[in-house]
Design an enzyme around this catalytic site. Sequence first.
Site, PDB file in Angstrom:
ATOM      1  N   ARG A  19     -28.065 -62.103  40.482  1.00 28.96           N
ATOM      2  CA  ARG A  19     -27.328 -61.296  41.458  1.00 28.96           C
ATOM      3  C   ARG A  19     -27.404 -59.817  41.133  1.00 28.96           C
ATOM      4  NH1 ARG A  19     -23.530 -65.567  43.125  1.00 28.96           N
ATOM      5  NH2 ARG A  19     -22.082 -64.781  44.660  1.00 28.96           N
ATOM      6  N   ARG A  60     -11.633 -72.701  49.186  1.00 30.82           N
ATOM      7  CA  ARG A  60     -11.765 -71.909  47.961  1.00 30.82           C
ATOM      8  C   ARG A  60     -10.843 -70.688  48.009  1.00 30.82           C
ATOM      9  NH1 ARG A  60     -18.167 -71.178  47.058  1.00 30.82           N
ATOM     10  NH2 ARG A  60     -17.460 -69.104  46.521  1.00 30.82           N
ATOM     11  N   ARG A  82     -14.883 -72.791  55.872  1.00 31.79           N
ATOM     12  CA  ARG A  82     -15.498 -73.664  54.854  1.00 31.79           C
ATOM     13  C   ARG A  82     -14.452 -74.533  54.149  1.00 31.79           C
ATOM     14  NH1 ARG A  82     -19.248 -71.174  50.380  1.00 31.79           N
ATOM     15  NH2 ARG A  82     -17.508 -69.744  50.127  1.00 31.79           N
ATOM     16  N   ARG A 104     -16.365 -59.530  48.652  1.00 35.40           N
ATOM     17  CA  ARG A 104     -17.576 -60.215  48.168  1.00 35.40           C
ATOM     18  C   ARG A 104     -18.805 -59.735  48.938  1.00 35.40           C
ATOM     19  NH1 ARG A 104     -15.795 -66.000  49.101  1.00 35.40           N
ATOM     20  NH2 ARG A 104     -17.939 -66.553  48.591  1.00 35.40           N
ATOM     21  N   LYS A 144     -26.537 -70.771  51.105  1.00 28.80           N
ATOM     22  CA  LYS A 144     -27.360 -71.051  49.918  1.00 28.80           C
ATOM     23  C   LYS A 144     -27.030 -72.426  49.328  1.00 28.80           C
ATOM     24  CE  LYS A 144     -25.747 -67.438  47.699  1.00 28.80           C
ATOM     25  NZ  LYS A 144     -24.765 -66.971  48.696  1.00 28.80           N
TER      26      LYS A 144
HETATM   27  P1  AP5 Z   1     -22.435 -72.306  51.897  1.00 29.93           P
HETATM   28  O1  AP5 Z   1     -23.644 -73.149  51.817  1.00 29.93           O
HETATM   29  O2  AP5 Z   1     -21.239 -72.697  51.110  1.00 29.93           O
HETATM   30  O3  AP5 Z   1     -22.807 -70.759  51.624  1.00 29.93           O
HETATM   31  P2  AP5 Z   1     -23.190 -70.013  50.283  1.00 29.93           P
HETATM   32  O4  AP5 Z   1     -24.265 -69.038  50.616  1.00 29.93           O
HETATM   33  O5  AP5 Z   1     -23.471 -71.001  49.187  1.00 29.93           O
HETATM   34  O6  AP5 Z   1     -21.838 -69.237  50.038  1.00 29.93           O
HETATM   35  P3  AP5 Z   1     -20.970 -68.974  48.725  1.00 29.93           P
HETATM   36  O7  AP5 Z   1     -19.688 -68.361  49.218  1.00 29.93           O
HETATM   37  O8  AP5 Z   1     -20.832 -70.206  47.878  1.00 29.93           O
HETATM   38  O9  AP5 Z   1     -21.800 -67.923  48.009  1.00 29.93           O
HETATM   39  P4  AP5 Z   1     -21.299 -66.894  47.044  1.00 29.93           P
HETATM   40  O10 AP5 Z   1     -22.591 -66.360  46.635  1.00 29.93           O
HETATM   41  O11 AP5 Z   1     -20.311 -65.906  47.483  1.00 29.93           O
HETATM   42  O12 AP5 Z   1     -20.391 -67.764  46.034  1.00 29.93           O
HETATM   43  P5  AP5 Z   1     -20.662 -68.289  44.580  1.00 29.93           P
HETATM   44  O13 AP5 Z   1     -20.013 -69.596  44.457  1.00 29.93           O
HETATM   45  O14 AP5 Z   1     -22.090 -68.148  44.214  1.00 29.93           O
HETATM   46  O15 AP5 Z   1     -22.049 -72.185  53.463  1.00 29.93           O
HETATM   47  C1  AP5 Z   1     -20.896 -71.471  53.901  1.00 29.93           C
HETATM   48  C2  AP5 Z   1     -20.261 -72.215  55.095  1.00 29.93           C
HETATM   49  O16 AP5 Z   1     -21.145 -72.131  56.212  1.00 29.93           O
HETATM   50  C3  AP5 Z   1     -20.004 -73.716  54.850  1.00 29.93           C
HETATM   51  O17 AP5 Z   1     -18.824 -74.068  55.487  1.00 29.93           O
HETATM   52  C4  AP5 Z   1     -21.223 -74.407  55.501  1.00 29.93           C
HETATM   53  O18 AP5 Z   1     -20.907 -75.703  55.985  1.00 29.93           O
HETATM   54  C5  AP5 Z   1     -21.537 -73.450  56.658  1.00 29.93           C
HETATM   55  N1  AP5 Z   1     -22.976 -73.368  56.946  1.00 29.93           N
HETATM   56  C6  AP5 Z   1     -24.000 -73.321  56.060  1.00 29.93           C
HETATM   57  N2  AP5 Z   1     -25.170 -73.197  56.695  1.00 29.93           N
HETATM   58  C7  AP5 Z   1     -24.889 -73.120  58.025  1.00 29.93           C
HETATM   59  C8  AP5 Z   1     -25.686 -72.970  59.213  1.00 29.93           C
HETATM   60  N3  AP5 Z   1     -27.017 -72.846  59.150  1.00 29.93           N
HETATM   61  N4  AP5 Z   1     -25.060 -72.938  60.391  1.00 29.93           N
HETATM   62  C9  AP5 Z   1     -23.702 -73.041  60.468  1.00 29.93           C
HETATM   63  N5  AP5 Z   1     -22.890 -73.199  59.389  1.00 29.93           N
HETATM   64  C10 AP5 Z   1     -23.482 -73.227  58.180  1.00 29.93           C
HETATM   65  O19 AP5 Z   1     -19.882 -67.203  43.683  1.00 29.93           O
HETATM   66  C11 AP5 Z   1     -18.460 -67.144  43.638  1.00 29.93           C
HETATM   67  C12 AP5 Z   1     -18.054 -66.082  42.619  1.00 29.93           C
HETATM   68  O20 AP5 Z   1     -18.529 -66.451  41.299  1.00 29.93           O
HETATM   69  C13 AP5 Z   1     -18.639 -64.681  42.841  1.00 29.93           C
HETATM   70  O21 AP5 Z   1     -17.876 -63.934  43.771  1.00 29.93           O
HETATM   71  C14 AP5 Z   1     -18.606 -64.106  41.429  1.00 29.93           C
HETATM   72  O22 AP5 Z   1     -17.302 -63.693  41.076  1.00 29.93           O
HETATM   73  C15 AP5 Z   1     -18.958 -65.312  40.558  1.00 29.93           C
HETATM   74  N6  AP5 Z   1     -20.431 -65.413  40.354  1.00 29.93           N
HETATM   75  C16 AP5 Z   1     -21.238 -66.432  40.762  1.00 29.93           C
HETATM   76  N7  AP5 Z   1     -22.511 -66.187  40.402  1.00 29.93           N
HETATM   77  C17 AP5 Z   1     -22.520 -65.002  39.738  1.00 29.93           C
HETATM   78  C18 AP5 Z   1     -23.549 -64.211  39.161  1.00 29.93           C
HETATM   79  N8  AP5 Z   1     -24.840 -64.605  39.178  1.00 29.93           N
HETATM   80  N9  AP5 Z   1     -23.196 -63.047  38.571  1.00 29.93           N
HETATM   81  C19 AP5 Z   1     -21.906 -62.650  38.512  1.00 29.93           C
HETATM   82  N10 AP5 Z   1     -20.890 -63.334  39.081  1.00 29.93           N
HETATM   83  C20 AP5 Z   1     -21.183 -64.506  39.695  1.00 29.93           C
END
Ligand code: AP5
Length: 220
Positions: free
Chosen positions: A88, A160, A127, A171, A13
Amino acid sequence: MNILLLGAPGAGKGTQAELLAEHLHIPHVASGDLFREALRSDTPLGREAKGYIDRGELVPDAVTIAMVRERLAAPDSREGVILDGFPRTIEQARALDEVLAEQRQKVDLVAFIRVRPDELLKRLSGRWTCRDCGGVYHTLYNPPQRPGVCDACGGALYQRPDDRPETQSRRIEVYLAQTSPLVEHYRRRRVLVEIDGEQDIARVQDDLRKAVTGKQQAKA
Ligand code: AP5
């Protein structure tokens, strides 16, 4: 346009949102990045969110909704945004509808980036993220030119803390239980498109841009 990127942790994402935001010239608003910024600055919000993030749990809806509401009130959001990681839960989705309705806007497109769980774990394990600009890399799939250094800004790359193996699995469980029902929620509203997230980064971006163009033409 207001575009949501929906998908499990590691689905891509953030990577895709960044590219799409550059292409469409609208802001990329990532709830996870807002929380990490609050953690770095040691604000009350950051201190409240820390325990949940470290355990791989969702931060409570009320806290998260207030944070995103404030971000969407900023003038740069008027022409639309790309939301990554929010909503979410169904409650967050309802709150988002309210916030957008106050601005006479709505959710135009929800792109569900589908990736299998075993691939998600590989992506999270490899990552690396830039401490300064948040740029995202992967040791195998998207390596930086110099190990440990961000191509875009020269900042130091780090892993991270919530990418530890035990938190990764939690997660993904939390996603399946609390966030995946949003796929059906938005499908029923006929704003959902499914994107094969297991293609390489450029092809996923191509599919996303096609979906956006289709939606823009339908609106015109
Ligand atoms: P990346 O693009 O980083 O993936 P992502 O989907 O953004 O993953 P996240 O881990 O950031 O999502 P998340 O939803 O768990 O975390 P968030 O920060 O929102 O890609 C991942 C890897 O794959 C990278 O190394 C990239 O290079 C590689 N890649 C990407 N595309 C690729 C492809 N096509 N092919 C090969 N490789 C590829 O949330 C963190 C925490 O914050 C949560 O756990 C929660 O505690 C809190 N939080 C955040 N939002 C909320 C909410 N709305 N409500 C409540 N708590 C929340």
